[in-house]
Design a protein around this motif. Structure first.
Motif, PDB file in Angstrom:
ATOM      1  N   SER A 195      40.215  34.128  27.743  1.00 22.70           N
ATOM      2  CA  SER A 195      40.353  34.599  29.112  1.00 22.70           C
ATOM      3  C   SER A 195      40.919  33.510  30.015  1.00 22.70           C
ATOM      4  O   SER A 195      40.856  32.316  29.700  1.00 22.70           O
ATOM      5  N   THR A 205      38.406  36.250  36.748  1.00 21.30           N
ATOM      6  CA  THR A 205      38.451  36.069  35.290  1.00 21.30           C
ATOM      7  C   THR A 205      39.110  37.289  34.663  1.00 21.30           C
ATOM      8  O   THR A 205      38.737  38.423  34.978  1.00 21.30           O
ATOM      9  N   GLN A 206      40.113  37.066  33.812  1.00 12.73           N
ATOM     10  CA  GLN A 206      40.832  38.154  33.145  1.00 12.73           C
ATOM     11  C   GLN A 206      40.948  37.856  31.643  1.00 12.73           C
ATOM     12  O   GLN A 206      41.450  36.794  31.264  1.00 12.73           O
ATOM     13  N   ASP A 207      40.467  38.778  30.830  1.00 14.40           N
ATOM     14  CA  ASP A 207      40.632  38.628  29.378  1.00 14.40           C
ATOM     15  C   ASP A 207      42.095  38.820  29.005  1.00 14.40           C
ATOM     16  O   ASP A 207      42.733  39.791  29.431  1.00 14.40           O
ATOM     17  N   THR A 219      40.570  32.000  33.858  1.00 13.56           N
ATOM     18  CA  THR A 219      39.694  31.939  35.023  1.00 13.56           C
ATOM     19  C   THR A 219      40.358  31.066  36.078  1.00 13.56           C
ATOM     20  O   THR A 219      40.827  29.966  35.769  1.00 13.56           O
TER      21      THR A 219
END
Length: 587
Positions: free
Chosen positions: A142, A158-160, A144
């Protein structure tokens, strides 16, 4: 699984029993171990490192000591490359490892062996098939980063960007095969040292109704994040399409071992062959069947929809391959010369020539594979009704290459399906072009796809009816921060609106722009109005009468969720509120 293991045990006992009754061929048992080297997609997709394996085998050779049967059991361990945290100006990229960072496999196989001996040196070739029990790693990667809001505070996002997508147990069974060579040196009549090299691979995407391959889901990186970069939005660096890729187990294994040979070493015995001659047996089978299978050259996948032509002697046959890549089997053809060629999308396979030599076999059917080499990807799409979700036939679709602006059109068939060929490393848009209906402008990209691993790209295109007071969100319309000018990527989406308006001259719409709750309420209202005005101005500039259009900026007055002023929400929740909508005022 228990039945399979029981079968292996029974085979071992059977081989030992035969050895006790007959002394004509050697019985041997060996242990081995060495390095397990991942290759191809197993190395790249699995991020797999060199590992190790250990195991044992049992072989029973028949009379003449050349041909035999054997079993092989192995434990294979490959760890994965752990990714360190990568830090940039206002955040970091990290990987959360949820279980053990390794692939752990148990392989059980059975198959034929062949031995060639010269004095103390023996070379053995073997090929085995059986079952592999697999244990997969699980992890999530991810991005962040922190973003400053207008009030002086900061928001953490936060992005996967990548994650494994396997069974919850991270276990799978699969059919597997191993083939290789063993080089032996006899120390005495019972013991030998050997080195060997072989190739191990699993086969098939399903086993017992469950996926049998390791799979990951990831978002394509479009603009790499550097250490000095300050990330404003993860979507500035990554696409919005999630791609799922999977890989079978593929390793080259090399190692050493020791084996023990039961019984006494005997001098070769010359056996007179009184069996019928080969040529006499061949003559008994004058007519044969011919089965052609077509595969994609770059992925080795079976290829459907290929027109296969077979010409020669009294045969002139044409058929189209099915989902297994098989053309219609031709029966009862005479020995002679034939030419076979396949064609799909205007590209032909190399010509395969059959001669009488191909008929010199005891098999009743001749099996041949030909390979089709089209460097493009294949888009398989489906048009479906937004309300009923049932596939729609007879819908005209348009594919546009966003770089060259070249268009292609196709009407969905009786099953609602349509097919396009896509150039590599390119972006495309797909829309429905049908009076009384509309669709979103779907974006399809082949950038980052490896043609040697991927042949098909899929798309489901929703087609909705135009009705008065109906409304929908225009996907993929984005504005630069604090700006209202129409970007090139937004213009592509608005071009579809232009097409819908021109096809439906009685249609009158409201085009509205909405913001999220962050920032000053009054400023957001004015910014959204400017953006709505810009979009409407673009439609007018492209031939749509101003009287058919209403521009409306709602700011943050029509949020789709609870994320009002002061609410703690994720970037994804705020993104849901930032949108452009169409409402049908009259039709």
């Amino acid at each position: 699984m228990k039945r399979f293991l029981l079968t292996l045990i029974l085979l071992s006992v059977t081989i030992l029993a035969i050895a006790q009754q007959k002394e004509k061929g050697d019985l041997q048992i060996g242990i081995q171990g060495g390095a397990s080297l991942p290759i191809s997609t197993y190395k790249s997709i699995g991020e797999t490192k060199v590992g190790y394996y250990s195991g044992f085998f049992v072989d029973k050779y028949f009379s003449g000591n050349k041909f035999g049967l054997g079993i092989d059991a192995r434990y294979i361990y490959n760890s994965i490359n752990r990714q360190d945290t990568f830090r940039f100006e206002n955040g970091y990229i990290s990987t959360d490892y949820i279980n053990k960072t390794r692939f752990q496999d148990y392989l059980f196989t059975f198959g034929p062996s062949y031995k060639y001996s010269v004095d103390r040196f023996h070379v053995e070739a073997y090929i085995r098939g059986g079952l592999m029990m697999q244990y997969f790693p699980e992890y999530v990667r991810s991005v962040t980063y922190e973003e400053r809001d207008p009030t002086g505070g900061s928001i953490t996002h936060t992005q996967d960007i990548m994650a494994t997508v396997n069974d919850a147990s991270n276990r799978a069974n699969s059919w597997a095969g191993v083939g290789g060579l063993r080089f032996n040196y006899m120390l005495n009549k019972h013991f030998a040292l050997f080195g060997h090299v072989d190739y191990v691979q699993t086969f098939g995407e399903k086993f017992g109704g469950k996926s049998s391959q390791f799979a990951i889901e990831r978002i394509e990186e479009t603009n790499p994040i550097l250490e000095t970069a300050s990330v404003k939005s993860v979507w500035d660096h990554y696409g919005d399409v999630r791609e799922t890729t999977q890989t079978p187990h593929k390793t080259v294994q090399t190692g050493i071992g020791v084996k023990y040979i039961f019984g006494k070493k005997k001098s070769p015995v010359v056996i007179q062959d009184n069996s019928p001659k080969y040529d006499e047996e061949v003559k008994k089978i004058a007519l044969k069947g011919l089965q052609i299978v077509v595969k994609d050259k770059q992925t080795n996948l079976a290829l459907s929809g290929v027109t296969v032509s077979i010409e020669g002697m009294d045969i002139n046959d044409k058929s189209v391959t099915d989902a297994n890549g098989q053309a219609s089997k031709v029966s009862s053809i005479k020995p002679g010369q034939y030419q076979v060629v396949g064609e799909k999308n205007g590209i032909k396979t190399p010509i395969l020539t059959l001669t009488e030599a191909d008929f010199q076999t005891s098999s009743a059917v001749i099996f041949k594979e030909i390979y089709h080499d089209d460097p493009r990807f294949t888009l398989i799409g489906e048009t479906f009704d937004c309300a009923t979700t049932q596939n729609l036939a007879g819908i005209n679709t348009v594919l546009t290459h966003t770089g060259s602006k070249v268009n292609a059109s196709q009407t969905s068939d009786a099953e609602g399906k349509f097919i396009y060929q896509l150039d590599a490393q390119s972006d495309f848009t797909v829309v429905a072009n049908q009076q009384g209906r509309y669709s979103q402008t779907e974006i399809v990209s082949t950038k980052g796809l490896d043609r040697s691993q991927t042949l098909y790209v899929t798309l489901k295109l929703g087609v909705c009816e135009l009705v008065e007071n109906g409304e929908w969100v225009l996907k993929n319309i984005h504005y630069d921060f604090d700006k209202s000018n129409i970007r090139a990527d937004a213009a592509i989406i608005l071009n579809n609106v232009v097409a819908v308006m021109k096809q439906n001259p009685t249609l009158r719409i409201e085009l509205s722009s909405h913001t999220d709750s962050r920032g000053n309420d009054d400023y957001n209202l004015k910014l959204s109005q400017r953006r709505a005005d810009s979009a409407v101005d673009y439609l007018i500039a492209n031939g749509i009468a101003k009287t058919r259009l209403v521009a409306r900026g709602y700011g943050e007055t029509k949020l789709l969720n609870h994320c009002g002023n002061g609410a703690s929400c994720s970037e994804q929740q705020h993104q849901e509120n930032r949108r452009t909508e169409i409402k049908v005022l009259q039709f």
